[in-house]
Design an enzyme around this catalytic site. Structure first.
Site, PDB file in Angstrom:
ATOM      1  N   LYS A  32       0.834  -1.213   0.000  1.00 48.72           N
ATOM      2  CA  LYS A  32       0.000   0.000   0.000  1.00 48.72           C
ATOM      3  C   LYS A  32       0.871   1.267   0.000  1.00 48.72           C
ATOM      4  O   LYS A  32       0.609   2.221  -0.741  1.00 48.72           O
ATOM      5  CB  LYS A  32      -0.911  -0.032   1.242  1.00 48.72           C
ATOM      6  CG  LYS A  32      -1.752   1.200   1.469  1.00 48.72           C
ATOM      7  CD  LYS A  32      -2.848   1.357   0.453  1.00 48.72           C
ATOM      8  CE  LYS A  32      -3.667   2.613   0.697  1.00 48.72           C
ATOM      9  NZ  LYS A  32      -4.530   2.932  -0.452  1.00 48.72           N
ATOM     10  N   LYS A  51       0.576  12.323   5.427  1.00 57.16           N
ATOM     11  CA  LYS A  51       0.788  11.052   6.134  1.00 57.16           C
ATOM     12  C   LYS A  51       1.310  10.000   5.163  1.00 57.16           C
ATOM     13  O   LYS A  51       2.315   9.345   5.430  1.00 57.16           O
ATOM     14  CB  LYS A  51      -0.527  10.582   6.766  1.00 57.16           C
ATOM     15  CG  LYS A  51      -0.439   9.176   7.349  1.00 57.16           C
ATOM     16  CD  LYS A  51      -1.717   8.769   8.056  1.00 57.16           C
ATOM     17  CE  LYS A  51      -2.864   8.464   7.120  1.00 57.16           C
ATOM     18  NZ  LYS A  51      -2.739   7.197   6.395  1.00 57.16           N
TER      19      LYS A  51
HETATM   20  P1  NAD Z   1     -11.494  10.048   8.029  1.00 53.66           P
HETATM   21  O1  NAD Z   1     -10.726  11.052   8.797  1.00 53.66           O
HETATM   22  O2  NAD Z   1     -12.569  10.488   7.117  1.00 53.66           O
HETATM   23  O3  NAD Z   1     -12.150   8.973   9.045  1.00 53.66           O
HETATM   24  C1  NAD Z   1     -11.499   8.433  10.157  1.00 53.66           C
HETATM   25  C2  NAD Z   1     -12.549   8.133  11.213  1.00 53.66           C
HETATM   26  O4  NAD Z   1     -11.890   7.504  12.310  1.00 53.66           O
HETATM   27  C3  NAD Z   1     -13.245   9.377  11.763  1.00 53.66           C
HETATM   28  O5  NAD Z   1     -14.646   9.183  11.773  1.00 53.66           O
HETATM   29  C4  NAD Z   1     -12.685   9.523  13.181  1.00 53.66           C
HETATM   30  O6  NAD Z   1     -13.610  10.122  14.078  1.00 53.66           O
HETATM   31  C5  NAD Z   1     -12.399   8.079  13.518  1.00 53.66           C
HETATM   32  N1  NAD Z   1     -11.386   7.899  14.554  1.00 53.66           N
HETATM   33  C6  NAD Z   1     -10.213   8.571  14.707  1.00 53.66           C
HETATM   34  N2  NAD Z   1      -9.547   8.079  15.770  1.00 53.66           N
HETATM   35  C7  NAD Z   1     -10.309   7.078  16.271  1.00 53.66           C
HETATM   36  C8  NAD Z   1     -10.159   6.187  17.378  1.00 53.66           C
HETATM   37  N3  NAD Z   1      -9.081   6.237  18.161  1.00 53.66           N
HETATM   38  N4  NAD Z   1     -11.155   5.302  17.619  1.00 53.66           N
HETATM   39  C9  NAD Z   1     -12.254   5.255  16.822  1.00 53.66           C
HETATM   40  N5  NAD Z   1     -12.460   6.073  15.776  1.00 53.66           N
HETATM   41  C10 NAD Z   1     -11.485   6.973  15.508  1.00 53.66           C
HETATM   42  O7  NAD Z   1     -10.409   9.172   7.251  1.00 53.66           O
HETATM   43  P2  NAD Z   1     -10.620   8.222   5.955  1.00 53.66           P
HETATM   44  O8  NAD Z   1     -10.452   9.020   4.734  1.00 53.66           O
HETATM   45  O9  NAD Z   1     -11.821   7.378   6.174  1.00 53.66           O
HETATM   46  O10 NAD Z   1      -9.281   7.347   6.078  1.00 53.66           O
HETATM   47  C11 NAD Z   1      -9.134   6.359   7.104  1.00 53.66           C
HETATM   48  C12 NAD Z   1      -7.896   5.520   6.783  1.00 53.66           C
HETATM   49  O11 NAD Z   1      -8.080   4.918   5.492  1.00 53.66           O
HETATM   50  C13 NAD Z   1      -6.603   6.328   6.702  1.00 53.66           C
HETATM   51  O12 NAD Z   1      -5.533   5.572   7.225  1.00 53.66           O
HETATM   52  C14 NAD Z   1      -6.429   6.549   5.206  1.00 53.66           C
HETATM   53  O13 NAD Z   1      -5.080   6.731   4.849  1.00 53.66           O
HETATM   54  C15 NAD Z   1      -6.993   5.245   4.648  1.00 53.66           C
HETATM   55  N6  NAD Z   1      -7.515   5.337   3.262  1.00 53.66           N
HETATM   56  C16 NAD Z   1      -8.281   6.399   2.873  1.00 53.66           C
HETATM   57  C17 NAD Z   1      -8.739   6.465   1.570  1.00 53.66           C
HETATM   58  C18 NAD Z   1      -9.576   7.623   1.091  1.00 53.66           C
HETATM   59  O14 NAD Z   1      -9.722   7.791  -0.137  1.00 53.66           O
HETATM   60  N7  NAD Z   1     -10.150   8.428   1.979  1.00 53.66           N
HETATM   61  C19 NAD Z   1      -8.437   5.444   0.662  1.00 53.66           C
HETATM   62  C20 NAD Z   1      -7.693   4.350   1.108  1.00 53.66           C
HETATM   63  C21 NAD Z   1      -7.219   4.309   2.428  1.00 53.66           C
END
Ligand code: NAD
Length: 324
Positions: free
Chosen positions: A193, A268
């Site tokens: 990834k 990140k």
């Molecule tokens: P986001 O910020 O939209 O969502 C993260 C969620 O996690 C939020 O609702 C937050 O309140 C919650 N959270 C944070 N700390 C927490 C904890 N300790 N316990 C419980 N909940 C908690 O982020 P996202 O875009 O959904 O991305 C999440 C992960 O997925 C990241 O690592 C990102 O790199 C990865 N990712 C994102 C995408 C994308 O296109 N957005 C694609 C692939 C991978």
């Protein structure tokens, strides 16, 4: 339906997790229980009100409680510190839950391989279950349509390995099995990834700069995209995450830079690429240069909390600070 598909916990209902959890709720047994947790309580309540018609949705107070009830746990939170909090907090973390070596935990966040190895090993030693890094690719559209790619830190499914079989079944509720890649042991899914995101984040900036240069030299922006699409510069980011508004209708830029993948998250992921480069003896020249630009974009009000392709607004007018 097998028991492990009937008792599922989902932790982290953000841009990705909310849509992934919706797919789980829709595809698991209508009588099975889905336990949800997010530090942002409003997200849990919104999910509960939207999805309880599909089957039982239970909001719990901590990751520990979520794991207590569930045979399968899925988590997707922003970074490594959040993953450690979810899994290793001595009071509220999954490490404090009832022992259950049969539990399978799919951790989908994009973090460094070392952190995931430390978390997975701690859970194994504590007999909390098998933790596997299962980062995803495909963005919010892939999460919504249930067509995500999964990069899995585990060996291929086989009849003699029940964990791999379960991983495959659970991931199939959120992704497209044709795009499941079994990368080896714990941390290997994340290694793949991080390599992919090194490219996608760097290429996005290259597209933004190339489009800005070409249009300033007088080429129509839609025509320029057509040229690139049919030439050697063709790439997924230009065709789907095109940073210039109005060029690709389904791109975030054409929808007010709607998320997407936040500008701050670019830092990140590129940071993970830079770190992994030095750890493996490869100088990450491109990622380092791109990181410097995204670091500035991440504090530009026009880019904060918007899709990372909004870096285009920053590079085309780096000194202007008011929101668009
Ligand atoms: P986001 O910020 O939209 O969502 C993260 C969620 O996690 C939020 O609702 C937050 O309140 C919650 N959270 C944070 N700390 C927490 C904890 N300790 N316990 C419980 N909940 C908690 O982020 P996202 O875009 O959904 O991305 C999440 C992960 O997925 C990241 O690592 C990102 O790199 C990865 N990712 C994102 C995408 C994308 O296109 N957005 C694609 C692939 C991978």
């Amino acid at each position: 339906m097998a028991e492990f598909e009937n008792n599922v916990a989902f932790i982290g209902l953000g841009a990705m997790g909310y849509a992934m959890a919706k797919n789980i709720r829709q595809k698991m047994s209508p009588t099975g229980n889905l336990y949800i947790f997010d530090v942002f309580r409003t997200a849990c309540e919104r999910f509960y009100h939207e999805m309880q018609v599909t089957g039982p949705v239970i909001i719990v107070g901590s990751p520990r409680e979520a794991a207590e009830f569930a045979d399968t746990v899925i988590s997707i939170v922003p970074g490594a510190d959040d993953v450690r909090q979810v899994y290793l907090d001595a009071v509220t973390g999954i490490i404090a839950a009832r022992r259950n070596p049969e539990r399978v935990l799919l951790e989908c966040s994009t973090i460094d391989s070392k952190s995931t190895q430390a978390v997975g090993e701690a859970l194994l030693v504590g007999k909390l279950g098998t933790y596997v890094d299962t980062p995803v690719s495909g963005g919010v559209p892939g999460a919504e349509s249930g067509t995500l790619s999964f990069l899995i830190g585990h060996g291929k499914p086989s009849d003699t390995n029940s964990v791999s079989h379960r991983l495959h079944k659970v991931a199939s509720m959120m992704g497209d099995p044709k795009k499941f890649f079994y990368c080896g042991g714990l941390g290997a899914g994340l290694a793949a990834k991080i390599s992919n995101n090194y490219l996608s984040c760097s290429i996005l900036l290259a597209v933004a700069e190339a489009m800005a240069i070409g249009t300033r030299l007088g080429v129509d922006e839609k025509l320029l995209h057509e040229v690139i699409h049919h030439s050697t510069g063709q790439n997924f980011m230009a065709d789907n995450v095109q940073p210039v508004p109005g060029v690709v209708t389904h791109a975030p830029s054409s929808n007010n830079y709607r998320l997407g993948f936040k500008t701050q998250m670019m830092i990140k992921d590129l940071g993970l690429g830079v770190q992994a480069g030095y750890a493996t003896g490869i100088t990450p020249t491109i990622a380092e240069a791109a990181l410097r630009v995204y670091e500035k974009a991440a504090v530009d009000p026009r880019c904060i909390d918007r899709d990372g392709s909004s870096v285009y607004l920053h590079i085309t007018n780096p000194t202007r600070k008011s929101p668009e």
